[in-house]
Design a protein around this motif. Structure first.
Motif, PDB file in Angstrom:
ATOM      1  N   GLY A  14      -9.088   9.664  35.265  1.00  0.00           N
ATOM      2  CA  GLY A  14      -8.632   8.619  34.354  1.00  0.00           C
ATOM      3  C   GLY A  14      -9.395   8.470  33.066  1.00  0.00           C
ATOM      4  N   TYR A  15     -10.306   9.427  32.752  1.00  0.00           N
ATOM      5  CA  TYR A  15     -11.035   9.326  31.497  1.00  0.00           C
ATOM      6  C   TYR A  15     -10.826  10.538  30.590  1.00  0.00           C
ATOM      7  N   HIS A  16      -9.821  11.359  30.905  1.00  0.00           N
ATOM      8  CA  HIS A  16      -9.405  12.404  29.978  1.00  0.00           C
ATOM      9  C   HIS A  16      -8.029  12.070  29.402  1.00  0.00           C
ATOM     10  N   LEU A  17      -7.106  11.667  30.283  1.00  0.00           N
ATOM     11  CA  LEU A  17      -5.770  11.218  29.872  1.00  0.00           C
ATOM     12  C   LEU A  17      -4.974  12.289  29.144  1.00  0.00           C
ATOM     13  N   THR A  18      -5.265  13.546  29.465  1.00  0.00           N
ATOM     14  CA  THR A  18      -4.425  14.673  29.066  1.00  0.00           C
ATOM     15  C   THR A  18      -4.094  15.438  30.339  1.00  0.00           C
ATOM     16  N   ARG A  19      -3.026  16.174  30.317  1.00  0.00           N
ATOM     17  CA  ARG A  19      -2.652  16.922  31.528  1.00  0.00           C
ATOM     18  C   ARG A  19      -3.779  17.838  31.976  1.00  0.00           C
ATOM     19  N   ASP A  20      -4.264  18.687  31.062  1.00  0.00           N
ATOM     20  CA  ASP A  20      -5.285  19.663  31.445  1.00  0.00           C
ATOM     21  C   ASP A  20      -6.594  18.989  31.836  1.00  0.00           C
ATOM     22  N   GLY A  21      -6.953  17.935  31.115  1.00  0.00           N
ATOM     23  CA  GLY A  21      -8.203  17.247  31.423  1.00  0.00           C
ATOM     24  C   GLY A  21      -8.174  16.558  32.775  1.00  0.00           C
ATOM     25  N   GLU A  22      -7.071  15.874  33.061  1.00  0.00           N
ATOM     26  CA  GLU A  22      -6.949  15.175  34.346  1.00  0.00           C
ATOM     27  C   GLU A  22      -6.908  16.156  35.521  1.00  0.00           C
ATOM     28  N   PRO A  32      -3.413   6.812  25.996  1.00  0.00           N
ATOM     29  CA  PRO A  32      -4.359   7.466  25.087  1.00  0.00           C
ATOM     30  C   PRO A  32      -3.925   7.314  23.633  1.00  0.00           C
ATOM     31  N   PRO A  33      -4.869   7.488  22.694  1.00  0.00           N
ATOM     32  CA  PRO A  33      -4.550   7.229  21.280  1.00  0.00           C
ATOM     33  C   PRO A  33      -3.432   8.097  20.731  1.00  0.00           C
ATOM     34  N   GLU A  34      -3.289   9.326  21.218  1.00  0.00           N
ATOM     35  CA  GLU A  34      -2.240  10.198  20.686  1.00  0.00           C
ATOM     36  C   GLU A  34      -0.837   9.740  21.095  1.00  0.00           C
ATOM     37  N   TYR A  35      -0.764   8.796  22.044  1.00  0.00           N
ATOM     38  CA  TYR A  35       0.523   8.229  22.464  1.00  0.00           C
ATOM     39  C   TYR A  35       0.690   6.798  21.961  1.00  0.00           C
ATOM     40  N   PHE A  36      -0.085   6.421  20.971  1.00  0.00           N
ATOM     41  CA  PHE A  36      -0.002   5.062  20.432  1.00  0.00           C
ATOM     42  C   PHE A  36       1.433   4.747  20.013  1.00  0.00           C
ATOM     43  N   ASP A  38       6.818   7.178  26.726  1.00  0.00           N
ATOM     44  CA  ASP A  38       6.687   8.638  26.735  1.00  0.00           C
ATOM     45  C   ASP A  38       5.493   9.060  27.585  1.00  0.00           C
ATOM     46  N   TYR A  39       4.402   8.287  27.491  1.00  0.00           N
ATOM     47  CA  TYR A  39       3.222   8.647  28.272  1.00  0.00           C
ATOM     48  C   TYR A  39       3.470   8.439  29.763  1.00  0.00           C
ATOM     49  N   VAL A  40       4.146   7.364  30.098  1.00  0.00           N
ATOM     50  CA  VAL A  40       4.469   7.113  31.510  1.00  0.00           C
ATOM     51  C   VAL A  40       5.291   8.264  32.085  1.00  0.00           C
ATOM     52  N   GLU A  41       6.275   8.721  31.329  1.00  0.00           N
ATOM     53  CA  GLU A  41       7.102   9.831  31.797  1.00  0.00           C
ATOM     54  C   GLU A  41       6.289  11.117  31.904  1.00  0.00           C
ATOM     55  N   ALA A  42       5.353  11.302  30.981  1.00  0.00           N
ATOM     56  CA  ALA A  42       4.502  12.496  31.041  1.00  0.00           C
ATOM     57  C   ALA A  42       3.633  12.476  32.291  1.00  0.00           C
ATOM     58  N   VAL A  43       3.026  11.328  32.574  1.00  0.00           N
ATOM     59  CA  VAL A  43       2.173  11.215  33.757  1.00  0.00           C
ATOM     60  C   VAL A  43       2.982  11.468  35.023  1.00  0.00           C
ATOM     61  N   THR A  78       4.843  -3.451  35.828  1.00  0.00           N
ATOM     62  CA  THR A  78       5.214  -3.143  37.212  1.00  0.00           C
ATOM     63  C   THR A  78       6.288  -2.051  37.265  1.00  0.00           C
ATOM     64  N   ASP A  79       7.241  -2.085  36.355  1.00  0.00           N
ATOM     65  CA  ASP A  79       8.276  -1.047  36.343  1.00  0.00           C
ATOM     66  C   ASP A  79       7.679   0.318  36.025  1.00  0.00           C
ATOM     67  N   GLU A  80       6.752   0.358  35.075  1.00  0.00           N
ATOM     68  CA  GLU A  80       6.101   1.630  34.743  1.00  0.00           C
ATOM     69  C   GLU A  80       5.265   2.133  35.918  1.00  0.00           C
ATOM     70  N   ALA A  81       4.611   1.197  36.597  1.00  0.00           N
ATOM     71  CA  ALA A  81       3.817   1.580  37.763  1.00  0.00           C
ATOM     72  C   ALA A  81       4.705   2.162  38.849  1.00  0.00           C
ATOM     73  N   ARG A  82       5.836   1.510  39.089  1.00  0.00           N
ATOM     74  CA  ARG A  82       6.759   2.018  40.115  1.00  0.00           C
ATOM     75  C   ARG A  82       7.219   3.436  39.788  1.00  0.00           C
ATOM     76  N   TRP A  83       7.459   3.693  38.504  1.00  0.00           N
ATOM     77  CA  TRP A  83       7.920   5.025  38.092  1.00  0.00           C
ATOM     78  C   TRP A  83       6.864   6.086  38.431  1.00  0.00           C
ATOM     79  N   VAL A  84       5.635   5.830  38.046  1.00  0.00           N
ATOM     80  CA  VAL A  84       4.569   6.798  38.290  1.00  0.00           C
ATOM     81  C   VAL A  84       4.293   6.945  39.788  1.00  0.00           C
ATOM     82  N   LEU A  85       4.217   5.826  40.491  1.00  0.00           N
ATOM     83  CA  LEU A  85       3.927   5.887  41.930  1.00  0.00           C
ATOM     84  C   LEU A  85       5.039   6.603  42.689  1.00  0.00           C
ATOM     85  N   ALA A  86       6.271   6.357  42.303  1.00  0.00           N
ATOM     86  CA  ALA A  86       7.395   7.053  42.953  1.00  0.00           C
ATOM     87  C   ALA A  86       7.338   8.553  42.667  1.00  0.00           C
TER      88      ALA A  86
END
Length: 238
Positions: free
Chosen positions: A144-152, A182-186, A191-196, A222-230
């Motif tokens: 949780g402290y890189h917040l990029t695909r490759d870093g995570e 992350p700042p690049e998704y400001f 979009d970031y939720v869908e990426a994660v 909560t809706d964004e959390a449900r999306w990622v958790l699902a």
């Protein structure tokens, strides 16, 4: 097969009660018998025919023996520190005020991203070993402290590899790319939720056990959390 006898235990906490002047018989890293030293049996079927034939005897010098501690919420993969924030919090500053002053999770993300992998790895290794020496034998470790695909994904692999080294606790790896935006998704939180959500399959393949989301005011809904958790559950993450 190895049989170890731990003797001269001053106090033994079993999880239910305390036993004084105790002993433990260990067979292949599993407890085969535990109790008062005065009650130590001469033999244990399937373990040792005669107690004098154990492979190793360790005198613990009257020490306390306790089940290993479990730390169910840790963030070991990071660089830098936020000591200054402790003073701000003690002075009554809110999380939003700390973030506005350049602190908060985002500040750790910046430092962690700028730290070379070798230095980062050594820092994580030192933390895990210190926790084990303090009695913590199992940790839930979040990314949780890189917040990029490759870093995570690199963080997940790092935790899985370090767990194999000597003097390390057991590690339950949690994929927390949904920590903050992350700042690049400001301005593009969705979009970031869908990426994660799309990264979850890669996280599972890299060795993650669970998926987590920072669901709170100012973070993810909560809706964004449900999306990622699902998304995580669909690929086998807890």
């Amino acid at each position: 097969m190895t049989v170890r006898l731990l003797t001269n235990i001053g106090r033994l906490w079993t999880g239910n009660d305390v036993c004084s002047n105790a002993a433990i018989l260990v067979h292949n890293d599993r407890i085969a018998w535990v109790g008062r030293a005065a009650d130590l049996p001469q033999s244990v079927p399937g373990v040792v025919d005669d107690i004098v034939d154990v492979d190793h005897v360790e005198n613990l010098g009257g020490a306390l023996v306790t089940p290993g501690l479990i730390d169910a919420h840790t963030h070991p993969v990071y660089a830098g520190n936020r000591y200054a924030e402790m003073a701000m919090r003690s002075g009554g500053s809110s999380s939003s005020a700390i973030t506005a002053a350049g602190g908060g999770i985002g500040s750790t993300v910046t430092v962690t991203r700028g730290t070379d992998p070798w230095t980062l790895c050594n820092g994580v290794r030192e933390r895990l070993r210190e926790w084990l020496l303090g009695g913590t034998t199992t940790v839930e470790a979040k990314t949780g402290y890189h917040l990029t695909r490759d870093g995570e994904l690199a963080d997940v692999r790092l935790l899985r590899e370090l767990e194999k080294e000597p003097m390390m606790p057991r590690v339950h790896v949690t994929f927390l790319a949904a920590h903050v935006v992350p700042p690049e998704y400001f301005g593009r939180q969705r979009d970031y939720v869908e990426a994660v959500g799309a990264w979850c399959a890669d996280a599972a393949a890299a060795g993650a056990d669970s998926v987590d989301v920072y669901c709170d005011e100012g973070h993810f809904t909560t809706d964004e959390a449900r999306w990622v958790l699902a998304s995580g559950r669909n690929v086998g993450l807890l």
